[in-house]
Design an enzyme around this catalytic site. Structure first.
Site, PDB file in Angstrom:
ATOM      1  N   LYS A 175     -10.881  -5.000  10.496  1.00 44.37           N
ATOM      2  CA  LYS A 175      -9.854  -4.493  11.425  1.00 44.37           C
ATOM      3  C   LYS A 175      -9.842  -5.310  12.716  1.00 44.37           C
ATOM      4  O   LYS A 175      -8.780  -5.666  13.220  1.00 44.37           O
ATOM      5  CB  LYS A 175     -10.072  -3.004  11.724  1.00 44.37           C
ATOM      6  CG  LYS A 175      -9.735  -2.073  10.556  1.00 44.37           C
ATOM      7  CD  LYS A 175      -8.283  -2.202  10.112  1.00 44.37           C
ATOM      8  CE  LYS A 175      -7.896  -1.215   9.038  1.00 44.37           C
ATOM      9  NZ  LYS A 175      -6.583  -1.500   8.431  1.00 44.37           N
TER      10      LYS A 175
ATOM     11  N   TYR B 287     -15.409  -2.669   7.010  1.00 43.71           N
ATOM     12  CA  TYR B 287     -14.039  -2.217   7.259  1.00 43.71           C
ATOM     13  C   TYR B 287     -13.651  -2.503   8.717  1.00 43.71           C
ATOM     14  O   TYR B 287     -12.588  -3.044   9.003  1.00 43.71           O
ATOM     15  CB  TYR B 287     -13.966  -0.711   6.958  1.00 43.71           C
ATOM     16  CG  TYR B 287     -12.652  -0.052   7.228  1.00 43.71           C
ATOM     17  CD1 TYR B 287     -11.566  -0.237   6.387  1.00 43.71           C
ATOM     18  CD2 TYR B 287     -12.501   0.805   8.318  1.00 43.71           C
ATOM     19  CE1 TYR B 287     -10.356   0.401   6.630  1.00 43.71           C
ATOM     20  CE2 TYR B 287     -11.300   1.445   8.562  1.00 43.71           C
ATOM     21  CZ  TYR B 287     -10.231   1.251   7.717  1.00 43.71           C
ATOM     22  OH  TYR B 287      -9.047   1.879   7.957  1.00 43.71           O
TER      23      TYR B 287
ATOM     24  N   ARG C 122      -0.860  -0.096  -8.053  1.00 46.44           N
ATOM     25  CA  ARG C 122      -0.906   0.742  -9.246  1.00 46.44           C
ATOM     26  C   ARG C 122       0.458   0.731  -9.925  1.00 46.44           C
ATOM     27  O   ARG C 122       1.489   0.678  -9.256  1.00 46.44           O
ATOM     28  CB  ARG C 122      -1.268   2.182  -8.873  1.00 46.44           C
ATOM     29  CG  ARG C 122      -2.765   2.359  -8.753  1.00 46.44           C
ATOM     30  CD  ARG C 122      -3.085   3.791  -8.427  1.00 46.44           C
ATOM     31  NE  ARG C 122      -3.067   3.991  -6.977  1.00 46.44           N
ATOM     32  CZ  ARG C 122      -2.764   5.149  -6.398  1.00 46.44           C
ATOM     33  NH1 ARG C 122      -2.431   6.172  -7.119  1.00 46.44           N
ATOM     34  NH2 ARG C 122      -2.809   5.263  -5.091  1.00 46.44           N
TER      35      ARG C 122
ATOM     36  N   GLY D  66       0.833  -1.211   0.000  1.00 49.06           N
ATOM     37  CA  GLY D  66       0.000   0.000   0.000  1.00 49.06           C
ATOM     38  C   GLY D  66       0.860   1.251   0.000  1.00 49.06           C
ATOM     39  O   GLY D  66       0.477   2.291   0.538  1.00 49.06           O
TER      40      GLY D  66
ATOM     41  N   GLY E 110      -0.590   4.567  -1.073  1.00 50.30           N
ATOM     42  CA  GLY E 110      -1.813   5.021  -0.409  1.00 50.30           C
ATOM     43  C   GLY E 110      -1.596   6.200   0.523  1.00 50.30           C
ATOM     44  O   GLY E 110      -0.535   6.833   0.519  1.00 50.30           O
ATOM     45  N   GLN E 111      -2.615   6.466   1.335  1.00 53.41           N
ATOM     46  CA  GLN E 111      -2.606   7.661   2.183  1.00 53.41           C
ATOM     47  C   GLN E 111      -1.430   7.649   3.162  1.00 53.41           C
ATOM     48  O   GLN E 111      -0.709   8.639   3.295  1.00 53.41           O
ATOM     49  CB  GLN E 111      -3.924   7.740   2.974  1.00 53.41           C
ATOM     50  CG  GLN E 111      -4.074   9.022   3.779  1.00 53.41           C
ATOM     51  CD  GLN E 111      -5.134   8.923   4.863  1.00 53.41           C
ATOM     52  OE1 GLN E 111      -5.675   7.860   5.140  1.00 53.41           O
ATOM     53  NE2 GLN E 111      -5.420  10.044   5.476  1.00 53.41           N
TER      54      GLN E 111
HETATM   55  N1  SER Z   1      -9.725   6.993   8.438  1.00 57.72           N
HETATM   56  C1  SER Z   1     -10.356   5.740   8.141  1.00 57.72           C
HETATM   57  C2  SER Z   1     -11.641   5.925   7.449  1.00 57.72           C
HETATM   58  O1  SER Z   1     -12.230   6.980   7.584  1.00 57.72           O
HETATM   59  C3  SER Z   1     -10.594   4.968   9.399  1.00 57.72           C
HETATM   60  O2  SER Z   1      -9.493   4.185   9.682  1.00 57.72           O
HETATM   61  O3  SER Z   1     -12.098   5.035   6.805  1.00 57.72           O
END
Ligand code: SER
Length: 321
Positions: free
Chosen positions: A146, A142, A36, A8, A11-12
């Site tokens: 986790k 999500y 990517r 990743g 990613g962010q």
């Molecule tokens: N920042 C993430 C989200 O908003 C949460 O881990 O999905």
């Protein structure tokens, strides 16, 4: 940590953690992996880069073997709102990806960093100063991945001796890579609007408080945790991390102090509002403080200052202002 793999990496978090790791351990020692083929040229040119889909266990194992990896920062995942749009895909990427990482870590004796999240909690959790050990019954897919991920990391540590370490990140705020489809994204987008002189349309209600953190703290937390003395770490699922807590109304007011013309309107997104109402407003991070000396550096005022300064500098360098 001598040879590191970051999944990743585009990613962010990865876009900033990868350069930070390269500065600390040497560019050649940090392999960036993204799904990517076109990462920022900075990421590709500054050190080894591989195209990798974490769902492909054989390809992952090959990268770990070829680069003699001993530590994996496993950041590849879908964020909360996009995950909700396609739960089976979210399960495959977030869950199967982690299983593949843990299996390769077991075979090659790698340490693993896993980022959990405030999303690992839910509406039945105490949402103010959420304890380290408490009810975890998230309502999002999500969040389910986790919690399962935290438990799986603990399992691999207990049963196979894999050196798994994790944190529960609050919403992350940064001026480099934008998050893709999360619930806390508004706290990033708001700065882009303020910097560009646009009215910001907020998807959450004015009084929805969420736990948040500036990216520099998040990067330092990952590095400090992975460098911590393993003998002191008793929580092998994920550590609560705290830095700041604010509502949309409060961050807007803080921005207005620096950008007097800033304006915000509300257009509530029921999906994100519903998700946010089940997430902590603040976290009790005393376990992280005690076991590896965690200490945040950025509060809301410092974050606002940094974000506006950095975004203005980026705009200026592009000749936009
Ligand atoms: N920042 C993430 C989200 O908003 C949460 O881990 O999905």
């Amino acid at each position: 940590m001598r040879r590191i793999l970051v999944t990743g990496a585009t990613g962010q978090v990865g876009s900033e953690l990868t350069p930070a790791l390269r500065r600390r351990y040497g560019a050649d020692h940090v392999v960036a992996a993204g799904h990517r083929t076109a990462p920022t040229s900075a990421l590709r040119e500054a050190g080894p880069f591989v195209v990798l889909d974490v769902r492909d266990a054989a390809a992952l194992a090959e990268v770990v073997r070829r680069h003699e990896i001993d530590t994996i920062f496993h950041l590849a995942a879908l964020l909360s709102a996009v995950a909700e749009a396609d739960p089976p895909r979210a399960w495959e990427i977030n869950m199967q990806g982690l299983v593949n990482v843990l299996e390769v870590a077991r075979a090659h004796r790698c340490a693993v960093f896993f980022p959990s999240s405030i999303a690992a909690f839910g509406p039945e959790t105490p949402l103010a100063r959420t304890p380290q050990v408490t009810i975890q019954r998230p309502h999002t897919i999500y969040g389910v991945t986790k919690v399962a991920g935290e438990l799986l990391c603990n399992y691999y540590h207990r049963h196979f001796g894999v050196d798994t370490r994790g944190v529960r990140y609050p919403g992350l705020i940064s001026a480099v890579a934008k998050p893709g489809g999360g619930t806390t994204d508004y706290a990033v987008e708001i700065f882009y609007a303020a910097n560009e002189g646009r009215v910001f349309t907020c998807p959450l209600k004015p009084d929805t408080a969420l736990a948040m953190m500036y990216m520099d703290d998040a990067l330092r937390a990952a590095i400090e945790l992975m460098e911590a003395d393993p003998a002191r770490l008793t929580d092998r699922n994920a550590f609560n991390l705290a830095a700041m807590s604010f509502t949309p109304a409060e961050i807007a007011a803080a921005i207005k102090e620096q950008v007097p013309g800033f304006a915000m309107v509300y257009e509530i997104d029921p999906l994100r509002q519903g998700i946010a109402e089940g997430w902590p407003a603040s976290l009790d991070d005393s376990a992280a403080r005690q076991q590896w000396g965690w200490q945040p550096a950025y509060d809301l005022a410092a974050t606002v200052r940094e974000m506006l300064t950095r975004l203005a500098a980026t705009s200026a360098s592009r000749g936009e202002r």
